[in-house]
Structure formats: structure tokens, C-alpha cells
Write an enzyme that holds these catalytic residues in place. Sequence first.
Site, PDB file in Angstrom:
ATOM      1  N   GLY A  48     -45.752  -8.449 -62.818  1.00 54.42           N
ATOM      2  CA  GLY A  48     -46.006  -8.103 -61.333  1.00 54.42           C
ATOM      3  C   GLY A  48     -46.158  -9.603 -60.454  1.00 54.42           C
ATOM      4  N   ASP A 103     -50.726 -10.597 -59.303  1.00 57.81           N
ATOM      5  CA  ASP A 103     -50.490  -9.900 -58.154  1.00 57.81           C
ATOM      6  C   ASP A 103     -51.643  -9.062 -57.485  1.00 57.81           C
ATOM      7  OD1 ASP A 103     -50.762  -7.812 -59.928  1.00 57.81           O
ATOM      8  OD2 ASP A 103     -48.634  -7.209 -59.745  1.00 57.81           O
ATOM      9  N   ASP A 106     -58.124  -5.028 -58.764  1.00 54.81           N
ATOM     10  CA  ASP A 106     -58.566  -3.923 -58.349  1.00 54.81           C
ATOM     11  C   ASP A 106     -59.720  -3.580 -58.922  1.00 54.81           C
ATOM     12  OD1 ASP A 106     -57.185  -3.107 -60.544  1.00 54.81           O
ATOM     13  OD2 ASP A 106     -55.703  -1.904 -59.172  1.00 54.81           O
ATOM     14  N   LYS A 134     -58.199  -5.701 -53.731  1.00 60.01           N
ATOM     15  CA  LYS A 134     -58.781  -4.511 -53.262  1.00 60.01           C
ATOM     16  C   LYS A 134     -60.245  -4.576 -53.510  1.00 60.01           C
ATOM     17  CE  LYS A 134     -54.758  -1.672 -54.488  1.00 60.01           C
ATOM     18  NZ  LYS A 134     -54.232  -0.472 -55.416  1.00 60.01           N
ATOM     19  N   ILE A 157     -49.880   0.944 -54.257  1.00 64.66           N
ATOM     20  CA  ILE A 157     -48.900   0.270 -53.696  1.00 64.66           C
ATOM     21  C   ILE A 157     -47.793  -0.226 -54.773  1.00 64.66           C
ATOM     22  CG2 ILE A 157     -50.317  -0.590 -51.702  1.00 64.66           C
ATOM     23  CD1 ILE A 157     -50.478  -3.199 -53.006  1.00 64.66           C
ATOM     24  N   ASP A 163     -45.476  -2.428 -59.120  1.00 66.69           N
ATOM     25  CA  ASP A 163     -44.524  -1.462 -59.533  1.00 66.69           C
ATOM     26  C   ASP A 163     -45.483  -0.048 -59.932  1.00 66.69           C
ATOM     27  OD1 ASP A 163     -44.374  -0.948 -63.090  1.00 66.69           O
ATOM     28  OD2 ASP A 163     -45.947  -2.597 -62.166  1.00 66.69           O
TER      29      ASP A 163
END
Length: 180
Positions: A48, A103, A106, A134, A157, A163
Site C-alpha cells: 500500500g 499508507d 487506523d 483515521k 477507502i 486496496d
Amino acid sequence: MKRVQVKDREFELYLEYDRLRPEIVRVAREIRRDLAGKDPLFVCVLNGAFTFAAELMIELDDKYQLAFAKYSSYQGMQSTGVLKEEIPPEVDMNGRTVVIIEDLVDSGFTLHKVRELYMERGAKEVKIAVMLSKPDAPKVVDIRPDYIGMEIPNDFIVGHGLDYDGHGRMLKDIYKVCEE
């Protein structure tokens, strides 16, 4: 494109590249300022972060060392709760400042585990640079990256390296899943 189909899900445009780009430039400036005079090792977490890492390296424009690593903890849209090191970084990090390039943060699980792993491998310090954060996502571990491109809501997302089950990474813009 306002909407895209990725596998069995529909996604709508969320964040255009033109909004993201200046934040990547800002993160590079902050890293250059903070790590001046050091010999940092950057570790790009595949798959990512490859787009973010490439853009960051171009903006840093220096003789830094870059390595790659791959970890997995997601299946589909859910975390498995287990970190698997698929490709370790093939470089000695003993006594060095290591900057993990990721990337997205979260739950904090992956970055927490990778930071611990690199400290165990002898890194002097481990910093984290993420393209997106996030802050309202449910946390497994509360981890605060040192460098954040943008903070976003807790939507699923894809695009710009992110991805959905291996698909959607090559989209230039970022899209969020449409609620059904």
C-alpha cells in the site's frame, strides 16, 4: 471518475490527488527538518505505501537509504488481529533512526507491532510517516504517527496505493466505499 467498481463493491470519489499532493510535500519538509544531520533508514511497507513512498522520496531528494518490507494483517475489509512478516527489510537497522512509511493508520495494530519489531532489531529510534490517519477508527493500540499527510474519517477507502482485497491500488484519486 465520480464512482468506480472494485470487485463486488462500489466506491465514490473521496479525495482528489490535487488535495493530497501538497500534504505529501509538507510531510517531506517536516522529515527533512527533523532528521537533518542524521542518516535515517526509510522502510516502505508494501504494498500500500509504495505510491506514498515514491512521492516522498522524490520530495526528500537526498541520499537517504530506502528498504522495503511487507506485512499482512487484513483480509478483505477486516483486520485479522495477527501480523505476519512476509518480506523483512534486508538491511541492518542497528543504531539507526528508522522511518516507517505507511499508507494508512487506523487500528494502530500493524504500526505498533512493526515499531516493536524494529526496536528489537536494534533501531535507535523508530518514527512513523503515514499518508492518511483515521483518528476516529476503533483502536487496538493508540499509536500517533510522527508525520501525517491528512486525517480522514473512518471510511473504507481505495486508491493511491490503498486496496480492497488487492484491487484498486492504481487509482490516482482516493475513493470511499458507498454505503448500501
